[in-house]
Design a protein around this motif. Structure first.
Motif, mmCIF file in Angstrom:
data_model
loop_
_atom_site.group_PDB
_atom_site.id
_atom_site.type_symbol
_atom_site.label_atom_id
_atom_site.label_comp_id
_atom_site.label_asym_id
_atom_site.label_seq_id
_atom_site.Cartn_x
_atom_site.Cartn_y
_atom_site.Cartn_z
ATOM 1 N N VAL A 59 -1.315 8.108 58.511
ATOM 2 C CA VAL A 59 -1.027 6.700 58.768
ATOM 3 C C VAL A 59 -1.238 5.961 57.449
ATOM 4 O O VAL A 59 -2.279 6.140 56.828
ATOM 5 C CB VAL A 59 -1.970 6.109 59.836
ATOM 6 N N PRO A 60 -0.335 5.159 56.998
ATOM 7 C CA PRO A 60 0.941 4.753 57.565
ATOM 8 C C PRO A 60 2.108 5.670 57.181
ATOM 9 O O PRO A 60 3.230 5.433 57.579
ATOM 10 C CB PRO A 60 1.150 3.367 56.980
ATOM 11 N N LEU A 61 1.806 6.718 56.391
ATOM 12 C CA LEU A 61 2.839 7.689 56.029
ATOM 13 C C LEU A 61 2.464 9.052 56.579
ATOM 14 O O LEU A 61 1.292 9.396 56.662
ATOM 15 C CB LEU A 61 3.001 7.787 54.501
ATOM 16 N N GLU A 62 3.485 9.819 56.920
ATOM 17 C CA GLU A 62 3.263 11.162 57.437
ATOM 18 C C GLU A 62 3.920 12.162 56.493
ATOM 19 O O GLU A 62 5.066 11.976 56.078
ATOM 20 C CB GLU A 62 3.901 11.262 58.827
ATOM 21 N N LEU A 63 3.177 13.209 56.135
ATOM 22 C CA LEU A 63 3.727 14.274 55.311
ATOM 23 C C LEU A 63 4.633 15.134 56.181
ATOM 24 O O LEU A 63 4.203 15.702 57.177
ATOM 25 C CB LEU A 63 2.606 15.129 54.708
ATOM 26 N N ILE A 64 5.888 15.245 55.784
ATOM 27 C CA ILE A 64 6.875 16.005 56.536
ATOM 28 C C ILE A 64 7.072 17.394 55.937
ATOM 29 O O ILE A 64 7.180 18.379 56.651
ATOM 30 C CB ILE A 64 8.229 15.253 56.578
ATOM 31 N N LEU A 65 7.092 17.466 54.605
ATOM 32 C CA LEU A 65 7.383 18.709 53.923
ATOM 33 C C LEU A 65 6.792 18.663 52.516
ATOM 34 O O LEU A 65 6.825 17.617 51.872
ATOM 35 C CB LEU A 65 8.907 18.851 53.823
ATOM 36 N N PHE A 66 6.263 19.799 52.046
ATOM 37 C CA PHE A 66 5.698 19.846 50.702
ATOM 38 C C PHE A 66 6.041 21.154 50.012
ATOM 39 O O PHE A 66 5.804 22.235 50.550
ATOM 40 C CB PHE A 66 4.175 19.658 50.746
ATOM 41 N N TYR A 67 6.624 21.032 48.837
ATOM 42 C CA TYR A 67 6.920 22.165 47.961
ATOM 43 C C TYR A 67 6.010 22.069 46.746
ATOM 44 O O TYR A 67 5.847 20.990 46.171
ATOM 45 C CB TYR A 67 8.370 22.120 47.472
ATOM 46 N N HIS A 68 5.422 23.199 46.360
ATOM 47 C CA HIS A 68 4.608 23.264 45.143
ATOM 48 C C HIS A 68 5.158 24.379 44.260
ATOM 49 O O HIS A 68 5.389 25.491 44.741
ATOM 50 C CB HIS A 68 3.136 23.516 45.496
ATOM 51 N N ASP A 69 5.365 24.057 42.989
ATOM 52 C CA ASP A 69 5.963 25.008 42.040
ATOM 53 C C ASP A 69 7.261 25.600 42.581
ATOM 54 O O ASP A 69 7.539 26.792 42.427
ATOM 55 C CB ASP A 69 4.981 26.136 41.682
ATOM 56 N N GLY A 70 8.030 24.765 43.260
ATOM 57 C CA GLY A 70 9.328 25.189 43.776
ATOM 58 C C GLY A 70 9.282 26.024 45.038
ATOM 59 O O GLY A 70 10.318 26.468 45.524
ATOM 60 N N GLN A 71 8.096 26.231 45.600
ATOM 61 C CA GLN A 71 7.950 27.057 46.808
ATOM 62 C C GLN A 71 7.445 26.191 47.972
ATOM 63 O O GLN A 71 6.525 25.400 47.803
ATOM 64 C CB GLN A 71 6.946 28.192 46.569
ATOM 65 N N LEU A 72 8.032 26.401 49.140
ATOM 66 C CA LEU A 72 7.583 25.692 50.326
ATOM 67 C C LEU A 72 6.170 26.144 50.683
ATOM 68 O O LEU A 72 5.908 27.338 50.828
ATOM 69 C CB LEU A 72 8.530 25.960 51.496
ATOM 70 N N VAL A 73 5.263 25.187 50.817
ATOM 71 C CA VAL A 73 3.892 25.485 51.233
ATOM 72 C C VAL A 73 3.886 25.614 52.755
ATOM 73 O O VAL A 73 4.557 24.850 53.453
ATOM 74 C CB VAL A 73 2.929 24.363 50.776
ATOM 75 N N GLU A 74 3.139 26.585 53.268
ATOM 76 C CA GLU A 74 3.053 26.775 54.719
ATOM 77 C C GLU A 74 2.660 25.456 55.378
ATOM 78 O O GLU A 74 1.775 24.742 54.900
ATOM 79 C CB GLU A 74 2.020 27.852 55.051
ATOM 80 N N SER A 75 3.292 25.153 56.502
ATOM 81 C CA SER A 75 3.136 23.837 57.124
ATOM 82 C C SER A 75 1.687 23.474 57.416
ATOM 83 O O SER A 75 1.285 22.327 57.234
ATOM 84 C CB SER A 75 3.981 23.736 58.391
ATOM 85 N N ASP A 76 0.869 24.430 57.843
ATOM 86 C CA ASP A 76 -0.522 24.116 58.168
ATOM 87 C C ASP A 76 -1.401 23.968 56.919
ATOM 88 O O ASP A 76 -2.564 23.578 57.019
ATOM 89 C CB ASP A 76 -1.109 25.159 59.119
ATOM 90 N N LYS A 77 -0.852 24.237 55.733
ATOM 91 C CA LYS A 77 -1.621 24.136 54.487
ATOM 92 C C LYS A 77 -1.091 23.064 53.543
ATOM 93 O O LYS A 77 -1.649 22.855 52.469
ATOM 94 C CB LYS A 77 -1.621 25.488 53.772
ATOM 95 N N GLN A 78 -0.026 22.381 53.943
ATOM 96 C CA GLN A 78 0.630 21.430 53.048
ATOM 97 C C GLN A 78 -0.276 20.266 52.639
ATOM 98 O O GLN A 78 -0.408 19.977 51.449
ATOM 99 C CB GLN A 78 1.906 20.892 53.691
ATOM 100 N N LEU A 79 -0.887 19.619 53.599
ATOM 101 C CA LEU A 79 -1.718 18.458 53.283
ATOM 102 C C LEU A 79 -2.925 18.856 52.442
ATOM 103 O O LEU A 79 -3.269 18.171 51.467
ATOM 104 C CB LEU A 79 -2.165 17.756 54.573
ATOM 105 N N LEU A 80 -3.550 19.961 52.779
ATOM 106 C CA LEU A 80 -4.693 20.445 52.018
ATOM 107 C C LEU A 80 -4.312 20.757 50.575
ATOM 108 O O LEU A 80 -5.013 20.375 49.636
ATOM 109 C CB LEU A 80 -5.274 21.692 52.688
ATOM 110 N N LYS A 81 -3.162 21.398 50.361
ATOM 111 C CA LYS A 81 -2.696 21.729 49.018
ATOM 112 C C LYS A 81 -2.374 20.459 48.239
ATOM 113 O O LYS A 81 -2.703 20.342 47.042
ATOM 114 C CB LYS A 81 -1.478 22.654 49.088
ATOM 115 N N MET A 82 -1.759 19.499 48.889
ATOM 116 C CA MET A 82 -1.427 18.239 48.222
ATOM 117 C C MET A 82 -2.702 17.520 47.782
ATOM 118 O O MET A 82 -2.799 17.054 46.648
ATOM 119 C CB MET A 82 -0.605 17.367 49.167
ATOM 120 N N LYS A 83 -3.691 17.446 48.657
ATOM 121 C CA LYS A 83 -4.972 16.817 48.306
ATOM 122 C C LYS A 83 -5.644 17.528 47.134
ATOM 123 O O LYS A 83 -6.148 16.891 46.208
ATOM 124 C CB LYS A 83 -5.921 16.833 49.503
#
Length: 187
Positions: A158-182
């Motif tokens: 809130v107020p934004l939701e993370l929908i998708l995250f790529y790191h180093d050109g690779q899709l991060v597993e959905s359950d690990k995306q927010l943790l990796k971004m942080k």
């Protein structure tokens, strides 16, 4: 995209949707959208096969870009605003029209959110989504907002939701995306 911008993320842009989506939202005939119809549709340009669906502020100014032009990056996060369900469509229309109103503005090399005649990439989100309480920082006497300030608003969904995250050109597993971004933003 820019080594001089502090933090992990270096750029913010806004997805406008396709011509069909803009028509469906009753925005295609709006004067702010219509004056960019040829760029959005892009069928009259034999050198380009893609619609321009990204609004971004670059050093050359605020412009429409194709997804291919925009996506030449290593890390990529898609964030979506969380709108009140009853007002979602109206709020999205306001945001898109505010984004289109920024096209053609010059780049704000002073990085000052309190000016409206020039704009930087993260300021594009700041002015386009006025209902969001954006975090700003005071640097050298000016209030500014960094791409990392924008990204941090997705940490609690809130107020934004993370929908998708790529790191180093690779899709991060959905359950690990927010943790990796942080993790990347704290380094």
């Amino acid at each position: 995209t820019d080594k001089l911008i502090p933090g992990h993320f270096g750029h913010v842009a806004i997805w406008t949707g396709t011509k069909a989506e803009l028509i469906n939202m009753d925005l295609w005939e709006n004067s702010f959208v219509k004056k960019h119809a040829n760029d959005i549709d892009n069928k009259n340009n034999p050198d380009s096969k893609d619609e321009k669906q990204i609004i971004e502020a670059l050093r050359s100014g605020v412009q429409l870009s194709t997804l291919d032009e925009f996506i030449n990056i290593d890390d990529f996060a898609i964030l979506r605003p969380i709108f009140n369900t009853e007002e979602k469509e109206a709020q999205m229309k306001v945001a898109l029209l505010m984004s289109f109103r920024q096209l053609g503005k010059k780049y704000d090399f002073n990085f000052d959110v309190n000016t409206t005649d020039k704009i930087v990439c993260s300021e594009l989100a700041y002015v386009s989504f006025p209902t969001i309480d954006w975090p700003t920082e005071k640097t050298l006497g000016r209030h500014n907002i960094s791409p990392d300030n924008v990204a941090k608003l997705a940490w609690n969904k809130v107020p934004l939701e993370l929908i998708l995250f790529y790191h180093d050109g690779q899709l991060v597993e959905s359950d690990k995306q927010l943790l990796k971004m942080k993790e990347l933003m704290q380094n």
